[in-house]
Scaffold this active site. Structure first.
Site, mmCIF file in Angstrom:
data_model
loop_
_atom_site.group_PDB
_atom_site.id
_atom_site.type_symbol
_atom_site.label_atom_id
_atom_site.label_comp_id
_atom_site.label_asym_id
_atom_site.label_seq_id
_atom_site.Cartn_x
_atom_site.Cartn_y
_atom_site.Cartn_z
ATOM 1 N N LYS A 22 -32.155 46.535 -12.875
ATOM 2 C CA LYS A 22 -33.584 46.173 -12.793
ATOM 3 C C LYS A 22 -33.859 45.312 -11.571
ATOM 4 O O LYS A 22 -34.787 45.545 -10.807
ATOM 5 C CB LYS A 22 -34.019 45.409 -14.048
ATOM 6 C CG LYS A 22 -35.387 44.737 -13.918
ATOM 7 C CD LYS A 22 -35.752 43.897 -15.104
ATOM 8 C CE LYS A 22 -35.163 42.545 -15.166
ATOM 9 N NZ LYS A 22 -35.840 41.500 -14.412
ATOM 10 N N ASN A 23 -33.008 44.307 -11.358
ATOM 11 C CA ASN A 23 -33.282 43.340 -10.286
ATOM 12 C C ASN A 23 -32.951 43.861 -8.894
ATOM 13 O O ASN A 23 -33.169 43.177 -7.909
ATOM 14 C CB ASN A 23 -32.551 42.023 -10.584
ATOM 15 C CG ASN A 23 -33.181 41.338 -11.784
ATOM 16 O OD1 ASN A 23 -34.269 41.709 -12.235
ATOM 17 N ND2 ASN A 23 -32.494 40.345 -12.322
ATOM 18 N N CYS A 115 -43.339 30.944 -16.073
ATOM 19 C CA CYS A 115 -42.925 31.704 -17.264
ATOM 20 C C CYS A 115 -42.129 30.786 -18.170
ATOM 21 O O CYS A 115 -41.832 29.654 -17.802
ATOM 22 C CB CYS A 115 -42.187 32.971 -16.856
ATOM 23 S SG CYS A 115 -40.452 32.764 -16.508
ATOM 24 N N ARG A 120 -41.187 28.153 -11.702
ATOM 25 C CA ARG A 120 -40.900 29.246 -10.745
ATOM 26 C C ARG A 120 -41.909 29.304 -9.594
ATOM 27 O O ARG A 120 -42.593 30.316 -9.403
ATOM 28 C CB ARG A 120 -40.805 30.571 -11.473
ATOM 29 C CG ARG A 120 -39.767 30.537 -12.611
ATOM 30 C CD ARG A 120 -39.551 31.866 -13.274
ATOM 31 N NE ARG A 120 -38.822 32.800 -12.438
ATOM 32 C CZ ARG A 120 -38.467 34.017 -12.837
ATOM 33 N NH1 ARG A 120 -38.788 34.419 -14.043
ATOM 34 N NH2 ARG A 120 -37.809 34.829 -12.047
ATOM 35 N N PRO A 121 -41.998 28.253 -8.797
ATOM 36 C CA PRO A 121 -42.923 28.261 -7.646
ATOM 37 C C PRO A 121 -42.479 29.299 -6.609
ATOM 38 O O PRO A 121 -41.377 29.819 -6.679
ATOM 39 C CB PRO A 121 -42.769 26.840 -7.091
ATOM 40 C CG PRO A 121 -41.391 26.407 -7.499
ATOM 41 C CD PRO A 121 -41.139 27.067 -8.829
ATOM 42 N N ILE A 122 -43.337 29.601 -5.626
ATOM 43 C CA ILE A 122 -42.968 30.529 -4.538
ATOM 44 C C ILE A 122 -43.087 29.841 -3.175
ATOM 45 O O ILE A 122 -43.279 30.486 -2.139
ATOM 46 C CB ILE A 122 -43.826 31.808 -4.588
ATOM 47 C CG1 ILE A 122 -45.320 31.484 -4.499
ATOM 48 C CG2 ILE A 122 -43.514 32.649 -5.823
ATOM 49 C CD1 ILE A 122 -46.190 32.692 -4.165
ATOM 50 N N ASP A 123 -42.955 28.510 -3.178
ATOM 51 C CA ASP A 123 -43.117 27.736 -1.921
ATOM 52 C C ASP A 123 -42.149 28.210 -0.831
ATOM 53 O O ASP A 123 -42.513 28.278 0.346
ATOM 54 C CB ASP A 123 -42.911 26.241 -2.209
ATOM 55 C CG ASP A 123 -41.568 25.976 -2.871
ATOM 56 O OD1 ASP A 123 -40.812 25.123 -2.378
ATOM 57 O OD2 ASP A 123 -41.248 26.664 -3.864
ATOM 58 N N LEU A 124 -40.932 28.606 -1.195
ATOM 59 C CA LEU A 124 -39.964 29.035 -0.182
ATOM 60 C C LEU A 124 -40.368 30.385 0.428
ATOM 61 O O LEU A 124 -40.167 30.628 1.625
ATOM 62 C CB LEU A 124 -38.570 29.121 -0.802
ATOM 63 C CG LEU A 124 -37.990 27.799 -1.318
ATOM 64 C CD1 LEU A 124 -36.729 28.037 -2.133
ATOM 65 C CD2 LEU A 124 -37.706 26.841 -0.145
ATOM 66 N N ASP A 306 -28.616 34.590 -15.791
ATOM 67 C CA ASP A 306 -29.084 35.680 -16.660
ATOM 68 C C ASP A 306 -28.074 36.051 -17.732
ATOM 69 O O ASP A 306 -28.330 36.947 -18.543
ATOM 70 C CB ASP A 306 -29.412 36.916 -15.812
ATOM 71 C CG ASP A 306 -30.561 36.665 -14.841
ATOM 72 O OD1 ASP A 306 -30.735 37.454 -13.909
ATOM 73 O OD2 ASP A 306 -31.257 35.650 -15.016
ATOM 74 N N ILE A 328 -30.185 26.536 -12.808
ATOM 75 C CA ILE A 328 -31.150 27.326 -12.023
ATOM 76 C C ILE A 328 -32.585 27.167 -12.534
ATOM 77 O O ILE A 328 -33.496 26.868 -11.774
ATOM 78 C CB ILE A 328 -30.749 28.819 -12.017
ATOM 79 C CG1 ILE A 328 -29.303 28.989 -11.533
ATOM 80 C CG2 ILE A 328 -31.717 29.642 -11.153
ATOM 81 C CD1 ILE A 328 -29.058 28.597 -10.075
ATOM 82 N N ARG A 398 -38.066 45.245 -21.326
ATOM 83 C CA ARG A 398 -38.351 45.014 -19.909
ATOM 84 C C ARG A 398 -37.104 45.195 -19.061
ATOM 85 O O ARG A 398 -37.167 45.525 -17.893
ATOM 86 C CB ARG A 398 -38.862 43.570 -19.692
ATOM 87 C CG ARG A 398 -40.257 43.262 -20.178
ATOM 88 C CD ARG A 398 -40.671 41.878 -19.663
ATOM 89 N NE ARG A 398 -40.209 41.711 -18.283
ATOM 90 C CZ ARG A 398 -39.518 40.634 -17.864
ATOM 91 N NH1 ARG A 398 -39.215 39.664 -18.684
ATOM 92 N NH2 ARG A 398 -39.114 40.571 -16.610
#
Ligand code: EPZ
Length: 420
Positions: A22-23, A115, A120-124, A306, A328, A398
């Site tokens: 999936k990933n 979530c 889970r920011p997306i700053d990077l 995971d 993580i 999922r």
């Protein structure tokens, strides 16, 4: 909504085949936006996340056809934005941002929400796109990015918890069409990042160093269509390995890449589980006596976050104390209270769970909260005495293709029932 009804106590025995990852497939689907030509992807798992990503690409203007495990995607005429709700709902869709910006020099993508496992920011991601020359705005729930052109540069992608997997994917994709050379330092080294780089190179990109903390991307004018087979899912393989050990069975796991699972195999062996590499498969069986071990989740090639929940179940049934530390994601212990409902003894202390193992589990109705937690609850149900009802298994669908059918094939007494 479905649930899984499980009668525990049967050792899993036999053979199972692992599906595509999936990933790996999600960022590879996003990468098809980098060219107007057709792309063909094989070993695509039948998952709700994949179907979702397909709908998102269609909402941007791409054609998406799936036939069995093969996807055909063509992003001939696309627009720089897609369906707000669809994109907002699936975090993995953030990796359309880099390809859209690289191809169209503009992109408008809904911000992924937090979530249950963390903020889970997306700053990077945004820091890297700005380094390539993009102007970024956050407005009305959207990330709005634009750039006259993207220019190659050096960037450092290390964050609070180390590298970012989808951030590395996004920046690697954006840099493929940038002018000049981009150096991504502290890049994620996951096998899924390598699989994406291999697909991009098959499209005509110039990427080297994927799989190491330093990735070099030499920008090209344009990319073309390509055909690619996705790597097998190492998290699914680890899940079946732990289920075999926890139920006291013996399972041959076909398609499991042992070279992607070193940290998991190492910990299983330390815990007394027998793991043999048999060509393109691994064979797993419980040894004479399980032993409690400590685990700390880390970026690849460390122990994967995971697989943390699934491993906790094995430690819950193993006599002794085991300390499981999650480095993580800040709140990835949603499964603990549900495991306690089955009789497990686990205390939380900051980023660690202290597992007092060895208590017998007994079946009960329990609730899945996220993808990997639900896999752990299924394993617990396979071990527990009596009947366990795992609710909200849409989380499971999922990321696991036909998991109940695969478990049944191994002798599990499991059935999908409509939730009452
Ligand atoms: C990918 O998520 C996977 N998802 C996750 O798998 C996996 O748990 C995660 O990598 C870590 O291995 C997909 O590939 C679709 P990250 P991603 O960015 O890329 C922080 C599953 O169960 N961070 O590597 O979103 C972040 O908050 C899923 O299949 C920032 O601070 O994860 C986290 O603490 C769950 N700023 C850490 O880094 C950023 O800009 C690692 O996150 C980005 C991330």
């Amino acid at each position: 909504m479905d649930s899984l009804l499980i009668k525990g106590g049967t050792p899993l025995c036999g053979e199972v085949t692992i599906s595509g990852a999936k990933n790996a497939v999600l960022p590879i689907m996003a990468a098809t936006l980098l060219t107007a030509e057709k792309c063909i992807i094989h070993r695509v798992p039948d998952l709700s996340d994949v179907a979702f990503m397909g709908e998102i690409l269609k909402s941007i203007g791409a054609t998406v056809k799936i036939d069995g495990g093969t996807l055909e995607i063509q992003a001939a005429k696309i627009k720089g934005y897609g369906d707000y709700e669809l994109i907002r709902k699936m975090r993995g869709s953030i990796c359309i941002l880099g390809p859209l910006l690289a191809r169209l020099h503009k992109a408008k993508v809904s911000l992924p929400g937090g979530c249950v496992i963390g903020m889970r920011p997306i700053d990077l991601h945004l820091k890297g796109l700005e380094a390539l020359g993009a102007k970024i705005q956050i407005s009305e729930g959207y990330v709005i990015a634009q750039a006259k052109r993207l220019t190659g540069t050096d960037m450092f992608l290390g964050g609070r918890a180390g590298p970012t997997v989808l951030g590395t994917a996004n920046l690697m994709m954006a840099a493929t069409l940038a002018e000049g050379v981009t150096l991504i330092e502290s890049a994620a080294c996951e096998p899924e990042v390598v699989d994406l780089a291999n697909f991009l190179n098959a499209m005509g990109a110039k990427i080297s160093g994927a799989g190491s903390p330093t990735i070099t991307v030499t920008g090209v004018k344009e990319l073309h269509g390509a055909e690619h087979e996705v790597i097998p899912d190492r998290v699914e393989a680890a899940t079946f390995a732990i289920a075999a050990a926890a139920t006291g069975g013996e399972v041959q796991i076909h398609g499991a890449r042992a070279d992607h699972l070193h940290a998991v195999i190492d910990k299983l062996r330390e815990a007394g589980v027998k793991v043999e590499r048999t060509g393109p498969a691994i064979k797993v069986r419980r040894g004479s006596r399980l032993k409690s071990v400590d685990i700390t989740t880390l970026p690849y090639a460390g122990f994967p976050t995971d697989v943390q929940a699934q491993m906790m179940v094995l430690m819950a049934i193993t006599p002794g104390i085991s300390i499981i530390t999650e480095r993580i994601f800040e709140s990835r212990f949603m499964h603990v209270s549900e495991l306690a409902r089955l009789g497990a003894e686990i205390a939380l202390e900051g980023p660690s769970a202290i597992v007092k193992g060895g208590r017998p589990l007994s079946g009960a109705p329990i609730m899945a909260s996220d993808l990997r937690a639900s896999a752990a609850l299924v394993i617990a149900g396979l071990v527990a005495k009596g009947q366990t009802l795992v609710k909200r298994i849409y989380h499971l669908d999922r990321g696991y293709e036909n998991i109940d059918a695969k478990l049944k094939q191994l002798g599990a007494r499991i059935e999908r029932v409509a939730e009452t």
